[in-house]
Design an enzyme around this catalytic site. Structure first.
Site, PDB file in Angstrom:
ATOM      1  N   LYS B  96       9.419   2.673   4.046  1.00 41.05           N
ATOM      2  CA  LYS B  96       7.959   2.675   4.099  1.00 41.05           C
ATOM      3  C   LYS B  96       7.539   1.283   4.533  1.00 41.05           C
ATOM      4  O   LYS B  96       7.609   0.329   3.770  1.00 41.05           O
ATOM      5  CB  LYS B  96       7.341   3.025   2.749  1.00 41.05           C
ATOM      6  N   ALA B 183      -2.442   5.174  -0.305  1.00 43.67           N
ATOM      7  CA  ALA B 183      -3.258   4.147  -0.958  1.00 43.67           C
ATOM      8  C   ALA B 183      -4.735   4.491  -1.071  1.00 43.67           C
ATOM      9  O   ALA B 183      -5.323   5.070  -0.158  1.00 43.67           O
ATOM     10  CB  ALA B 183      -3.141   2.793  -0.245  1.00 43.67           C
ATOM     11  N   THR B 206      -1.057   3.362  -8.135  1.00 40.02           N
ATOM     12  CA  THR B 206      -1.946   2.793  -9.152  1.00 40.02           C
ATOM     13  C   THR B 206      -2.762   3.860  -9.879  1.00 40.02           C
ATOM     14  O   THR B 206      -3.005   3.735 -11.085  1.00 40.02           O
ATOM     15  CB  THR B 206      -2.887   1.760  -8.493  1.00 40.02           C
TER      16      THR B 206
END
Lengths: 66, 254
Positions: B96, B183, B206
């Protein structure tokens, strides 16, 4: 023998090869990857690759990341 | 079924392994998410700690497909160096690719990204390139040999959700390689909205790790991704600027 390992100067004795260095540092050769003077040491070469005074060594592994 | 470079995955949800309170919580969250592709980072071993902090023995390679990243790299050369280390440390030649251009927003360095993609593809890497939501960059990454293009929903770790559905939809409509949004999602409705754009998958970290209950959020994200994908396949009704009654306008009482 003075080596720079992961950015820090370290005095290491009793290590003639990368494999012996990892042993002295208490690391499992299967769990880390070593870069010696910017050259990646492939796993099969760890036992036979010599380390010498002044070498710059990076020892990395996988950590959590996104 | 998600197909990347000829390899098939059941789950369209990819997850990261950073920022969890502990490895047990991380593993439970990953299991609850149903993800098969799991990202990891390459860092120096901490030589002064007894537990050096490696993550590999917590992630059985027979259960998860490990995808190493080049997070934290600010130039093509640095990213290439990390990719090579990751290949030696890991089990595959997938990477990645992140080449970051700005420390405040963590937005990608497009020129560095293209340079690194070209170089790594030539070395046999399967490059999944993290990029912004720009169509032209996405097309160039595909042409440079990326096996998947990963535009952001919003900046890394921001939880701002999908800022530009139109651009993501446009990228998906123009690329042949899989588009995996990477993201920015914060909660399950964000993941659902991302998948409703028709993209092939979504990667998050996250949103799970910083949830009050990461395992609970992982379950919600799994459902959000499934719902969004199902809605995309079902095809939404057209948007109208006027109301149209759902009940008959005739047969009303005098």
């Amino acid at each position: 023998m003075q080596l720079t390992i992961n950015g820090d100067a370290r005095m290491i004795d009793r290590a003639d090869t990368v494999e012996q260095l990892l042993h002295v540092l208490g690391l499992d050769p299967r769990a880390v990857v070593v870069e010696l003077n910017r050259q990646i040491i492939r796993r099969p070469a760890v036992a036979a690759t010599p380390v010498a005074e002044g070498d710059v060594i990076e020892i990395v592994h996988f950590v959590g990341g996104g | 079924m998600l197909d990347i470079a000829g390899r098939r995955f059941e789950s369209r949800l990819l997850v990261g392994t950073g920022k969890y309170q502990g490895n047990e919580e991380m593993l439970q969250a990953i299991e609850a998410s149903g993800a098969e592709i799991v990202t990891v980072a390459v860092r120096r071993v901490n030589l002064d700690r007894r537990d050096a902090g490696g993550i590999l023995h917590h992630l059985p390679p027979d259960r998860f497909f490990l995808l190493a990243n080049t997070a934290g790299c600010y130039s093509a050369d640095e990213a290439i160096r990390y990719a090579r280390l990751a290949r030696e440390a890991g089990f595959n030649e997938w990477i990645k690719l992140e080449v970051i251009g700005d420390r405040e927003t963590l937005l990608p360095d497009v020129a560095g990204l293209l340079e690194a993609t070209t170089a790594l593809a030539a070395e046999g890497f399967k490059v999944l390139a993290y990029t912004n939501d720009d169509l032209v960059t996405a097309l160039r990454l595909e042409a440079a040999g990326a096996v998947a293009v990963m535009p952001l929903a919003s900046p890394i770790g921001s939880g701002l959700g999908l800022l530009n559905p139109y651009f993501i939809r446009t990228i998906k409509s123009r690329l042949k390689v899989p588009v995996i949004v990477d993201a920015g999602v914060g909660t399950a409705s964000d993941a659902c909205l991302v998948m409703e754009q028709g993209v092939d998958g979504i990667l998050m970290n996250t949103a799970l790790a910083e949830a009050q209950d990461p395992v609970g959020m992982a379950k919600a994200m799994r459902l959000g991704v499934a719902a969004g994908r199902a809605a995309y396949l079902a095809g939404r009704m057209p948007r109208r600027e006027v109301a149209v009654p759902s009940s008959p306008a005739t047969g009303m009482l005098d």
